[in-house]
Design a protein around this motif. Structure first.
Motif, short mmCIF file in Angstrom:
data_model
loop_
_atom_site.label_atom_id
_atom_site.label_comp_id
_atom_site.label_asym_id
_atom_site.label_seq_id
_atom_site.Cartn_x
_atom_site.Cartn_y
_atom_site.Cartn_z
N CYS A 113 140.09 31.47 67.61
CA CYS A 113 139.55 30.67 66.30
C CYS A 113 138.06 31.30 66.24
O CYS A 113 137.82 30.48 65.06
CB CYS A 113 139.65 29.13 66.75
SG CYS A 113 141.79 28.51 67.15
N THR A 116 137.48 32.14 62.97
CA THR A 116 137.79 31.27 61.62
C THR A 116 136.69 30.16 62.02
O THR A 116 136.98 28.83 60.58
CB THR A 116 139.35 30.83 60.94
OG1 THR A 116 139.46 29.83 62.64
CG2 THR A 116 139.53 32.61 60.78
N ALA A 117 135.40 29.83 62.80
CA ALA A 117 135.20 28.57 62.69
C ALA A 117 133.74 28.61 62.40
O ALA A 117 133.56 29.17 62.49
CB ALA A 117 135.12 28.69 64.51
N GLY A 142 137.09 17.69 59.53
CA GLY A 142 137.33 19.25 58.91
C GLY A 142 135.64 19.88 58.96
O GLY A 142 134.88 20.05 60.08
N LEU A 148 140.01 18.67 57.36
CA LEU A 148 141.33 20.21 57.86
C LEU A 148 142.14 18.84 58.46
O LEU A 148 143.40 18.95 58.14
CB LEU A 148 141.26 21.15 58.69
CG LEU A 148 140.13 21.66 58.29
CD1 LEU A 148 139.87 22.93 59.20
CD2 LEU A 148 140.24 22.42 56.63
N GLU A 160 148.19 18.24 60.21
CA GLU A 160 147.29 19.07 59.65
C GLU A 160 147.20 18.96 57.65
O GLU A 160 148.20 19.36 57.39
CB GLU A 160 147.85 20.41 59.86
CG GLU A 160 146.77 21.66 59.68
CD GLU A 160 147.76 22.96 59.93
OE1 GLU A 160 146.18 23.94 59.10
OE2 GLU A 160 148.47 22.74 60.43
N SER A 165 144.31 25.86 59.93
CA SER A 165 143.78 25.90 60.82
C SER A 165 144.70 25.85 62.56
O SER A 165 144.42 24.83 62.19
CB SER A 165 142.08 24.61 59.90
OG SER A 165 143.64 23.34 59.42
N SER A 166 145.67 26.37 61.92
CA SER A 166 146.71 25.87 63.06
C SER A 166 145.81 25.98 64.08
O SER A 166 146.21 25.26 65.08
CB SER A 166 148.40 26.43 62.47
OG SER A 166 147.83 27.86 62.43
N CYS A 167 145.50 27.29 64.10
CA CYS A 167 144.94 27.51 65.56
C CYS A 167 144.27 26.41 66.40
O CYS A 167 144.56 26.33 67.38
CB CYS A 167 143.61 28.37 65.90
SG CYS A 167 143.05 29.11 67.19
N ILE A 168 143.17 26.25 65.55
CA ILE A 168 142.14 24.93 66.16
C ILE A 168 142.75 23.78 66.62
O ILE A 168 142.22 22.75 66.97
CB ILE A 168 140.75 24.75 64.79
CG1 ILE A 168 140.19 25.78 64.16
CG2 ILE A 168 140.44 23.49 65.41
CD1 ILE A 168 139.26 25.95 63.41
N LYS A 169 144.04 23.42 65.04
CA LYS A 169 144.94 21.86 65.55
C LYS A 169 145.51 21.76 67.23
O LYS A 169 144.90 21.37 68.00
CB LYS A 169 145.94 22.05 64.44
CG LYS A 169 146.64 20.53 64.54
CD LYS A 169 147.55 20.74 63.47
CE LYS A 169 148.81 20.07 63.10
NZ LYS A 169 149.57 20.30 64.44
#
Length: 244
Positions: A113, A116-117, A142, A148, A160, A165-169
């Motif tokens: 991630c 995109t972080a 978020g 998010l 979500e 943002s599925s990677c962080i989730k």
């Protein structure tokens, strides 16, 4: 001579004056306890890498400085509760939450991630409820002010809110320690703070209402006296019996 119709309008206005409307009105029994976290792990040494603001019914009563790990009371409510044991427990929990959220943000960069972080994490902890009822809590998380994820206190599931943002989730959802900590703070911790703080907050609102009513009564009396000066002596007797 003042026409009788005019007198009727004047006194109807005085009877319906908004000065007599109470502050603790219908529907005002729903209250909220809210904490906003802003975490910036890239802050320079000595600078505030996180800021926390506490509010009751959207009225700020607390500012927390993560550098010196101290909570500063703001407003009358803050002054009433800043010497209590609950205040100390709240300060310790806010410190732990700030440290954990900072570490989670740093750990994101070690995963896929990283690209995109964003740099700044936003988190909102909220408890809300009615007087005499157990409050319900939730978390929102978020970046850069955009929420998010959402977590309800009665669920341990990350929802979500915004796509992308599925990677962080997935990473945070798998972290049982983080999920349990957020769940506990939104139920046990925030719930106990809510119940104690609301007792003090209700006292403040009731005191304000008494002052409001007293001030409104005095203003209404002055308004009546001003109107009485316009009334011919032959009509003052009945008016004094009605409003004196």
């Amino acid at each position: 001579m003042v026409p009788a119709a005019t007198l009727t309008v004047i006194f109807i206005f005085l009877d319906r004056s908004p000065l007599s409307e109470p502050l603790w009105a219908a529907g005002a029994d729903m209250h909220s306890l809210f904490y906003n976290f802003i975490i910036n792990p890239k802050a320079q040494p000595g600078d505030q890498w996180c800021k926390i603001r506490g509010q009751v019914d959207q009225k700020t009563f607390l500012f927390y400085n993560c550098v010196n790990a101290k909570a500063k009371s703001i407003s009358i409510l803050g002054g009433k509760i800043d010497s209590t044991k609950t205040w100390e427990e709240q300060t310790e929990t806010l410190r732990d939450l700030g440290n954990m959220l900072k570490q989670e943000l740093l750990d994101i960069k070690l995963e896929n991630c990283a690209a995109t972080a964003p740099a700044i994490l936003w988190a909102n902890l909220t408890c809300h409820g009615r007087a005499g009822e157990p409050p319900s809590g939730s978390w929102e998380l978020g970046f850069n002010g955009q929420i998010l994820f959402h977590i309800e206190s009665n669920k341990r599931k990350w929802t979500e809110v915004n796509p992308g943002s599925s990677c962080i989730k997935k990473k945070w959802e798998k972290n049982r320690e983080l999920t349990q900590f957020l769940y506990r703070t939104s139920t046990d911790d925030c719930g106990s703070w809510f119940e104690e703080f609301m007792e003090h907050w209700k006292e403040i609102l009731e005191t304000r209402e008494l002052r409001h009513v007293a001030g409104g009564t005095a203003e209404k009396t002055r308004a009546v006296l001003r109107v009485m000066d316009l009334i011919p002596p032959t009509f003052r007797c009945c008016c004094q019996r009605a409003y004196g």
